[in-house]
Design a protein around this motif. Structure first.
Motif, PDB file in Angstrom:
ATOM      1  N   PHE A 144       0.831  -1.202   0.000  1.00 13.04           N
ATOM      2  CA  PHE A 144       0.000   0.000   0.000  1.00 13.04           C
ATOM      3  C   PHE A 144       0.867   1.255   0.000  1.00 13.04           C
ATOM      4  O   PHE A 144       0.541   2.250  -0.653  1.00 13.04           O
ATOM      5  N   LYS A 145       1.966   1.208   0.715  1.00  8.86           N
ATOM      6  CA  LYS A 145       2.917   2.321   0.749  1.00  8.86           C
ATOM      7  C   LYS A 145       3.425   2.623  -0.660  1.00  8.86           C
ATOM      8  O   LYS A 145       3.480   3.780  -1.080  1.00  8.86           O
TER       9      LYS A 145
ATOM     10  N   ASN B 106       3.289   5.652  -5.857  1.00 10.29           N
ATOM     11  CA  ASN B 106       3.075   5.611  -7.304  1.00 10.29           C
ATOM     12  C   ASN B 106       1.937   6.521  -7.740  1.00 10.29           C
ATOM     13  O   ASN B 106       1.981   7.102  -8.823  1.00 10.29           O
ATOM     14  N   MET B 107       0.909   6.635  -6.902  1.00 10.73           N
ATOM     15  CA  MET B 107      -0.244   7.480  -7.236  1.00 10.73           C
ATOM     16  C   MET B 107      -0.020   8.934  -6.783  1.00 10.73           C
ATOM     17  O   MET B 107      -0.896   9.771  -6.995  1.00 10.73           O
ATOM     18  N   ASP B 108       1.121   9.199  -6.160  1.00  9.73           N
ATOM     19  CA  ASP B 108       1.467  10.534  -5.678  1.00  9.73           C
ATOM     20  C   ASP B 108       0.380  11.093  -4.746  1.00  9.73           C
ATOM     21  O   ASP B 108      -0.104  12.201  -4.918  1.00  9.73           O
ATOM     22  N   LEU B 109       0.027  10.289  -3.737  1.00 11.26           N
ATOM     23  CA  LEU B 109      -1.019  10.675  -2.789  1.00 11.26           C
ATOM     24  C   LEU B 109      -0.480  10.932  -1.384  1.00 11.26           C
ATOM     25  O   LEU B 109      -1.251  10.959  -0.422  1.00 11.26           O
TER      26      LEU B 109
ATOM     27  N   LEU C  48      -7.681  -1.841  -5.183  1.00 16.27           N
ATOM     28  CA  LEU C  48      -7.575  -0.658  -4.339  1.00 16.27           C
ATOM     29  C   LEU C  48      -7.207   0.570  -5.176  1.00 16.27           C
ATOM     30  O   LEU C  48      -7.743   1.664  -4.955  1.00 16.27           O
ATOM     31  N   GLU C  49      -6.316   0.388  -6.130  1.00 27.36           N
ATOM     32  CA  GLU C  49      -5.930   1.487  -7.009  1.00 27.36           C
ATOM     33  C   GLU C  49      -7.128   2.005  -7.799  1.00 27.36           C
ATOM     34  O   GLU C  49      -7.333   3.221  -7.910  1.00 27.36           O
TER      35      GLU C  49
ATOM     36  N   GLU D 266     -11.419  10.175  -6.880  1.00 32.65           N
ATOM     37  CA  GLU D 266     -10.926  11.464  -7.373  1.00 32.65           C
ATOM     38  C   GLU D 266     -10.410  12.337  -6.241  1.00 32.65           C
ATOM     39  O   GLU D 266     -10.867  13.461  -6.009  1.00 32.65           O
ATOM     40  N   ILE D 267      -9.420  11.820  -5.543  1.00 36.86           N
ATOM     41  CA  ILE D 267      -8.843  12.513  -4.393  1.00 36.86           C
ATOM     42  C   ILE D 267      -8.059  13.747  -4.834  1.00 36.86           C
ATOM     43  O   ILE D 267      -8.128  14.789  -4.200  1.00 36.86           O
TER      44      ILE D 267
END
Length: 170
Positions: free
Chosen positions: A85-86, A91-94, A160-161, A168-169
């Motif tokens: 998850f980390k 990867n999603m830059d969140l 999860l991705e 749409e965070i």
């Protein structure tokens, strides 16, 4: 003719062996300490900010949309999931949009009642907030929980991705 080995060579050999043994014991101690630290704490704190229960109300006032990831830092069963998850968060830059809350040392009944009573946008969402979940994610929008996932550790990273994408965070 017999060649004699000077005493200083034996002293140097003894010193090298002694220093090597000391270095091995130091490395072993460092490894065990690191292993114990990560067994007691979540790896999530390496990529996202950690928040305390008391800080949530202030954070909701200052930030319009964010995700709160809640789990126990001592839960061994979550370690593999949190490692993956980390990487997903990176990867999603969140990293700026996701917060981590460690449930260790928190009165979970009070915390979950607070989420239900103070932050749930609807009664349907309030009924879905449960103490039985090992790891949960709550999407806060304008100070209220608008979406949630319980037992996120049971989801595949790909699933999860796609769920996080649909939220749409960013």
């Amino acid at each position: 003719m017999k060649k004699e080995v000077p005493i200083k060579n034996y002293v140097m050999l003894a010193a090298i062996i002694f220093l090597t043994v000391i270095a091995v014991f130091y490395a072993r101690g460092w490894y065990n300490t690191t292993k114990e630290y990560y067994a007691q704490n979540s790896v999530m704190t390496q990529v996202v900010r950690e928040i305390k229960r008391e800080e949530i109300s202030n954070y909701t006032l200052e930030n319009q949309k964010f995700v709160l990831y809640v789990s126990s830092g001592k839960n061994i069963e979550l370690k593999d999931f949190e490692d993956e998850f980390k990487i997903l968060i990176q990867n999603m830059d969140l990293s700026e949009e996701v917060l981590y809350m460690n449930l260790d040392g928190v009165d979970t009944d009070t915390f979950y009642n607070s989420l239900k009573n103070d932050y749930a946008a609807t009664t349907k969402l309030a009924s879905q907030i449960t103490t039985d979940s090992a790891a949960s994610m709550y999407v806060f929008t304008n100070g209220k929980i608008t979406k949630l996932l319980n037992n996120v550790n049971n989801y595949s990273i790909k699933r999860l991705e796609s769920i996080i994408d649909s939220w749409e965070i960013k």
